[in-house]
Design an enzyme around this catalytic site. Structure first.
Site, short mmCIF file in Angstrom:
data_model
loop_
_atom_site.label_atom_id
_atom_site.label_comp_id
_atom_site.label_asym_id
_atom_site.label_seq_id
_atom_site.Cartn_x
_atom_site.Cartn_y
_atom_site.Cartn_z
N THR A 5 -98.33 -30.59 -27.02
CA THR A 5 -98.44 -29.14 -27.05
C THR A 5 -99.34 -28.75 -28.20
OG1 THR A 5 -97.26 -27.05 -27.41
CG2 THR A 5 -96.30 -29.00 -28.40
N ASP A 43 -93.43 -26.00 -20.95
CA ASP A 43 -94.07 -24.79 -20.45
C ASP A 43 -93.02 -23.68 -20.45
OD1 ASP A 43 -96.47 -23.58 -19.68
OD2 ASP A 43 -95.85 -23.53 -17.59
N GLY A 70 -95.17 -16.37 -30.80
CA GLY A 70 -95.38 -15.78 -29.48
C GLY A 70 -94.72 -14.41 -29.34
N ARG A 123 -85.49 -22.66 -24.74
CA ARG A 123 -85.91 -24.00 -25.16
C ARG A 123 -84.71 -24.81 -25.64
NH1 ARG A 123 -89.77 -22.45 -27.56
NH2 ARG A 123 -91.19 -22.84 -25.84
P1 ITT Z 1 -99.00 -25.44 -24.91
O1 ITT Z 1 -99.31 -25.13 -23.46
O2 ITT Z 1 -100.08 -26.18 -25.61
O3 ITT Z 1 -97.65 -26.09 -25.07
P2 ITT Z 1 -98.90 -22.54 -25.15
O4 ITT Z 1 -98.73 -21.63 -26.33
O5 ITT Z 1 -100.08 -22.30 -24.26
O6 ITT Z 1 -98.88 -24.04 -25.71
P3 ITT Z 1 -97.07 -21.82 -22.99
O7 ITT Z 1 -98.12 -21.74 -21.96
O8 ITT Z 1 -95.79 -22.51 -22.61
O9 ITT Z 1 -97.58 -22.54 -24.31
O10 ITT Z 1 -96.64 -20.42 -23.55
C1 ITT Z 1 -96.91 -19.20 -22.93
C2 ITT Z 1 -96.85 -18.10 -23.95
O11 ITT Z 1 -95.49 -17.80 -24.24
C3 ITT Z 1 -97.55 -18.43 -25.28
O12 ITT Z 1 -98.22 -17.28 -25.75
C4 ITT Z 1 -96.39 -18.78 -26.18
O13 ITT Z 1 -96.66 -18.45 -27.52
C5 ITT Z 1 -95.27 -17.92 -25.62
N1 ITT Z 1 -93.97 -18.59 -25.82
C6 ITT Z 1 -93.58 -19.80 -25.38
N2 ITT Z 1 -92.35 -20.09 -25.84
C7 ITT Z 1 -91.96 -19.03 -26.58
C8 ITT Z 1 -90.82 -18.74 -27.35
O14 ITT Z 1 -89.82 -19.61 -27.45
N3 ITT Z 1 -90.78 -17.58 -27.99
C9 ITT Z 1 -91.79 -16.70 -27.91
N4 ITT Z 1 -92.90 -16.89 -27.24
C10 ITT Z 1 -93.00 -18.06 -26.57
#
Ligand code: ITT
Length: 186
Positions: free
Chosen positions: A7, A66, A143, A171
């Site tokens: 990730t 994801d 995020g 998660r």
């Molecule tokens: P990777 O694919 O490299 O793992 P990413 O940030 O692109 O990283 P995702 O596609 O899973 O990961 O995430 C989608 C969005 O949701 C992204 O902007 C994350 O920061 C956010 N996100 C994921 N998990 C979160 C959490 O536990 N709390 C808040 N935001 C989250």
């Protein structure tokens, strides 16, 4: 077990490491990338990612994650498009779409995908219901954490210490399944 975390998201790495290392598993972020397909569910994205990694990095133990925020009043948006929405309109844009609406229920979902040395794959799911705030609050997390309040709390994810977020989050729940599997698989 020694797991490679595939990730780019440092916030995810912190949460995964915090849950896995106290149980004796080593979890290290790996500078690998896999294609994230556009798909209707997180599950399909993870399955495609695991297949791709199995083909390109056979024999490794890798974990992918994801996740997304599914807002009921927006028909589940940003959902599988949460990363795209983050890069474009951001959390403020999601709040703007909701406006003053009273209906603010939402759900965070996470799918963890584990690739095993023999090419085997396991998926672990977690979700957390809650509501979207009217304004961002808190400095922790990452995020969309500052705009989401989990059910049973008044604090946003960004106001919870990491261990507390892991205790109730999407998660954290997916991790519970992974940890149980790792425990049982020797
Ligand atoms: P990777 O694919 O490299 O793992 P990413 O940030 O692109 O990283 P995702 O596609 O899973 O990961 O995430 C989608 C969005 O949701 C992204 O902007 C994350 O920061 C956010 N996100 C994921 N998990 C979160 C959490 O536990 N709390 C808040 N935001 C989250």
């Amino acid at each position: 077990m020694e797991l490679g975390l595939v990730t780019s998201n440092a916030g995810k790495v912190r949460e995964l490491v915090a849950a896995l290392e106290p149980l004796g598993h080593t979890a290290t972020q790996r500078a690998l990338e896999y294609p994230e397909v556009q798909a209707p569910t997180l599950e399909v994205v993870v399955e495609f990612g695991l297949d791709w990694l199995a083909h390109h990095y056979p024999g490794e133990v890798l974990l992918i994650d994801d996740a997304g925020l599914f807002v009921d009043a927006l028909g589940g948006f940003p959902g599988v498009y949460s990363r795209y929405a983050w890069d474009t309109i951001g959390p403020a844009g999601v709040l703007a779409l909701l406006g003053d609406g009273e209906e603010r229920s939402a759900e965070f979902r996470c799918v963890l995908g584990l690739l095993l040395p023999d090419g085997g794959q396991r998926l672990f799911y977690g979700s957390c219901r809650g509501r979207v705030t009217r304004a961002p609050r808190g400095d922790g997390g990452f995020g969309y954490d500052s705009v989401f309040i989990p059910e049973g709390d008044e604090r946003t994810f960004a106001e919870l210490p990491l261990a507390e977020k892991n205790g109730v989050s999407h998660r954290g729940k997916a991790l519970a399944g992974l940890v149980e599997y790792l425990g049982n698989s020797g």
